[in-house]
Design a protein around this motif. Structure first.
Motif, mmCIF file in Angstrom:
data_model
loop_
_atom_site.group_PDB
_atom_site.id
_atom_site.type_symbol
_atom_site.label_atom_id
_atom_site.label_comp_id
_atom_site.label_asym_id
_atom_site.label_seq_id
_atom_site.Cartn_x
_atom_site.Cartn_y
_atom_site.Cartn_z
ATOM 1 N N PHE A 140 -3.778 -16.433 -6.132
ATOM 2 C CA PHE A 140 -2.916 -16.687 -4.981
ATOM 3 C C PHE A 140 -2.275 -18.078 -4.987
ATOM 4 O O PHE A 140 -1.079 -18.192 -4.715
ATOM 5 N N GLU A 198 -7.089 -8.253 -10.721
ATOM 6 C CA GLU A 198 -6.462 -7.707 -9.520
ATOM 7 C C GLU A 198 -5.292 -8.561 -9.067
ATOM 8 O O GLU A 198 -5.253 -9.759 -9.313
ATOM 9 N N PRO A 232 -3.887 -10.594 -6.285
ATOM 10 C CA PRO A 232 -4.659 -11.244 -5.218
ATOM 11 C C PRO A 232 -4.193 -10.847 -3.817
ATOM 12 O O PRO A 232 -3.006 -10.610 -3.585
ATOM 13 N N GLU A 233 -5.158 -10.760 -2.917
ATOM 14 C CA GLU A 233 -4.833 -10.539 -1.508
ATOM 15 C C GLU A 233 -4.003 -11.735 -1.054
ATOM 16 O O GLU A 233 -4.204 -12.850 -1.496
ATOM 17 N N GLY A 234 -3.042 -11.509 -0.212
ATOM 18 C CA GLY A 234 -2.142 -12.559 0.240
ATOM 19 C C GLY A 234 -0.863 -12.625 -0.568
ATOM 20 O O GLY A 234 0.109 -13.242 -0.158
ATOM 21 N N PHE A 235 -0.851 -11.981 -1.733
ATOM 22 C CA PHE A 235 0.316 -12.004 -2.609
ATOM 23 C C PHE A 235 1.579 -11.526 -1.895
ATOM 24 O O PHE A 235 2.634 -12.132 -1.994
ATOM 25 N N LEU A 291 -3.812 -2.080 -4.591
ATOM 26 C CA LEU A 291 -2.731 -3.000 -4.232
ATOM 27 C C LEU A 291 -3.156 -3.755 -2.980
ATOM 28 O O LEU A 291 -3.769 -3.175 -2.079
ATOM 29 N N PRO A 292 -2.860 -5.034 -2.890
ATOM 30 C CA PRO A 292 -3.268 -5.785 -1.695
ATOM 31 C C PRO A 292 -2.526 -5.301 -0.449
ATOM 32 O O PRO A 292 -1.330 -5.001 -0.504
ATOM 33 N N ALA A 293 -3.245 -5.243 0.654
ATOM 34 C CA ALA A 293 -2.643 -4.823 1.921
ATOM 35 C C ALA A 293 -1.503 -5.743 2.331
ATOM 36 O O ALA A 293 -0.578 -5.323 3.014
ATOM 37 N N SER A 294 -1.542 -6.987 1.894
ATOM 38 C CA SER A 294 -0.503 -7.950 2.268
ATOM 39 C C SER A 294 0.876 -7.543 1.766
ATOM 40 O O SER A 294 1.885 -8.047 2.260
ATOM 41 N N GLN A 317 3.432 -6.770 4.267
ATOM 42 C CA GLN A 317 4.129 -7.833 5.008
ATOM 43 C C GLN A 317 5.495 -8.148 4.399
ATOM 44 O O GLN A 317 6.315 -8.793 5.033
#
Length: 143
Positions: free
Chosen positions: A83, A105, A107-110, A131-134, A137
């Motif tokens: 990140f 992976e 990263p979350e926040g990506f 896939l990151p939930a971010s 956004q």
């Protein structure tokens, strides 16, 4: 240029766009010149299929004006950048890292880094995990 990227490519000029896809140019020994870290004015970095090897160069994360980053169809390996690498790339709209050997992976926040992110292409790597939930956004992201 001859066959390789010159060592002083970014110290000679304040280059903003670099398109070297399928150009026949290759990175010297699979790497970008060290002086490439000085290319902080870049808005477009398209280095598709120029025989890059090793990890994604960490200094690319400091190219704050970057809107397009294409490092696809190379031989990049190592982990997908964490990140902090992405945190300064607030203008990024298109990312192509496909057809490499990146692992780990995303990263979350990506997905929260650039609200205007339109395109992410990471297929043909060795990525794992969801896939990151971010990514939700990135409101402009094409699904």
């Amino acid at each position: 240029f001859e066959d390789f990227l010159p060592d002083d490519i970014c110290t000679r000029t304040k280059i903003r766009v670099m398109l070297l896809y399928n150009s026949g140019l290759t990175a010297t020994n699979g790497r970008l010149p060290e002086s490439f870290a000085e290319c902080r004015n870049l808005e477009v970095l398209w280095l598709q299929a120029i025989a890059l090897t090793g990890p994604v160069p960490p200094y690319i994360g400091n190219f704050t004006r970057l809107t397009i980053l294409d490092l696809s169809k190379n031989n990049l390996d190592g982990p997908f950048p964490p990140f902090p690498f992405w945190a300064k790339l607030r203008e990024l709209r298109l990312l192509k890292l496909n057809t490499n050997s990146l692992s780990g992976e995303i990263p979350e926040g990506f997905g929260a880094v650039s609200p205007d992110l339109l395109w992410v292409s990471v297929y043909r790597n060795r990525l794992t995990g969801p896939l990151p939930a971010s990514l939700g956004q990135a409101k402009e992201l094409r699904r």
